[in-house]
Design a protein around this motif. Structure first.
Motif, PDB file in Angstrom:
ATOM      1  N   THR A   1       0.844  -1.197   0.000  1.00 28.11           N
ATOM      2  CA  THR A   1       0.000   0.000   0.000  1.00 28.11           C
ATOM      3  C   THR A   1       0.882   1.250   0.000  1.00 28.11           C
ATOM      4  O   THR A   1       0.456   2.315  -0.441  1.00 28.11           O
ATOM      5  CB  THR A   1      -0.911   0.018   1.231  1.00 28.11           C
ATOM      6  N   ALA A   2       2.109   1.098   0.485  1.00 28.07           N
ATOM      7  CA  ALA A   2       3.123   2.149   0.429  1.00 28.07           C
ATOM      8  C   ALA A   2       4.473   1.483   0.666  1.00 28.07           C
ATOM      9  O   ALA A   2       4.561   0.475   1.371  1.00 28.07           O
ATOM     10  CB  ALA A   2       2.870   3.230   1.472  1.00 28.07           C
TER      11      ALA A   2
ATOM     12  N   ILE B   1       2.151   4.600  -4.085  1.00 26.37           N
ATOM     13  CA  ILE B   1       1.105   5.608  -3.848  1.00 26.37           C
ATOM     14  C   ILE B   1       0.815   6.427  -5.104  1.00 26.37           C
ATOM     15  O   ILE B   1      -0.099   7.248  -5.102  1.00 26.37           O
ATOM     16  CB  ILE B   1       1.484   6.547  -2.692  1.00 26.37           C
TER      17      ILE B   1
ATOM     18  N   ILE C   1       2.242  13.359  -0.616  1.00 29.55           N
ATOM     19  CA  ILE C   1       0.781  13.448  -0.497  1.00 29.55           C
ATOM     20  C   ILE C   1       0.467  14.827   0.067  1.00 29.55           C
ATOM     21  O   ILE C   1       0.259  14.998   1.275  1.00 29.55           O
ATOM     22  CB  ILE C   1       0.230  12.332   0.422  1.00 29.55           C
TER      23      ILE C   1
ATOM     24  N   LEU D   1      -2.816   6.989   4.771  1.00 27.03           N
ATOM     25  CA  LEU D   1      -1.717   6.661   3.873  1.00 27.03           C
ATOM     26  C   LEU D   1      -0.538   7.599   4.099  1.00 27.03           C
ATOM     27  O   LEU D   1       0.621   7.170   4.092  1.00 27.03           O
ATOM     28  CB  LEU D   1      -2.203   6.751   2.419  1.00 27.03           C
TER      29      LEU D   1
END
Length: 297
Positions: free
Chosen positions: A194-195, A215, A258, A280
């Protein structure tokens, strides 16, 4: 690799050398090279891909090993994740070995290859952030001979493989310095990231290189965060940092990759990141902080 013709592959060629593979791909422009097939055959079995021909690379011994070349490691594109995960390879490029060991269950690691991971360019490809942080270069073989492409250029679409070309080798500088790879998954045990974060120290250039994977469509390099933390490290001493600096680095990396929503226009309500995105970002910050702490220790 985007054809959806209903027929299955009509021909399979098994070259014994890079030159033979290039000749086969040149003669059959619609054919697809296949090594481990962990991604390709999944696409075929699901009906998303029906190549008119396959060029198998499994018999090309020269792309299944590695050699030293002018301070670099020249890795064959046919190296499997299982082979890269062994201790002798881990002593050479620790972060890539760690990524290879995390690539999935044994059946995937035994078949999947370095070159396939690059060409597939899936955002969750575990080797990709490591290659980006190491600033690796691809050696591409084609009808006109060999040429070099920075791996970041291929992943970003700034350079593409031409008809008849295939990745033969990956050239990686040997830094002889700490390097780390961490990833988070949505479940316990092997799984898609997921990361992920790859971080390497480069004492010769007094630099820190970091890449964040999974990501976005390609690994992200937080260049300002790299430069900031590198300026705080005592490269001639013990290379220690206060825990607060490592914490700030993680937040810096996460915010760069992000970012917050843009400032609202006058009269508009301010926006905030959705909870899943905030989670995240916290994950990326934690991975970057841990990676830096591990590298410096």
């Amino acid at each position: 690799m985007t054809t959806h013709a209903p027929q299955a592959a009509q021909s399979v060629t098994l070259p014994a050398s890079i030159d033979e593979a290039v000749a086969a791909l040149t003669a059959m422009p619609a054919a697809v090279p296949v090594a481990g097939g962990t991604d390709l055959m999944a696409a075929v079995n699901s009906g998303h891909l029906r190549p008119s021909g396959l060029v198998g690379l499994g018999r090309i011994s020269e792309i299944r090993g590695w050699q030293y070349q002018d301070g670099h490691a020249l890795l064959g594109a046919g190296l499997t994740h299982a082979r890269m995960g062994r201790p002798d390879f881990a002593a050479l490029i620790p972060a890539l070995a760690a990524a290879a060991r995390a690539a999935g269950p044994p059946q995937i690691r035994n078949a999947g290859t370095l070159g396939g991971n690059i060409v597939t360019a899936a955002p969750t490809g575990d080797s990709l952030p490591v290659l980006a942080a190491l600033e690796a270069t691809l050696v591409v073989a084609g009808p006109g001979g060999q040429r070099d492409i920075p791996v970041s250029h291929l992943l970003a679409g700034r350079a593409m493989l031409e008809p008849g070309e295939l990745i033969a080798f990956v050239r990686i500088p040997l830094l002889h310095a700490p390097q780390v790879f961490f990833k988070a998954t949505g479940r316990t045990g092997p799984g898609r990231a997921t990361a992920s974060v790859a971080l390497v120290l480069d004492p010769a250039r007094r630099g820190v290189r970091c890449a964040v994977g999974a990501i976005a469509q390609m690994p992200l390099r937080p260049l300002e965060a790299e430069a900031w933390i590198a300026s705080l490290i005592d490269w001639d001493g013990e290379r220690r940092l206060a825990p607060e600096a490592c914490e700030a680095f993680g937040e810096y990396v996460a915010a760069a990759c992000i970012p917050d929503p843009p400032e609202p226009a006058e009269g508009e309500e301010p926006q905030s990141l959705p909870p899943a995105v905030l989670h995240l970002r916290r994950t990326v910050a934690a991975l970057a902080r841990r990676a830096l702490g591990r590298a410096l220790s």
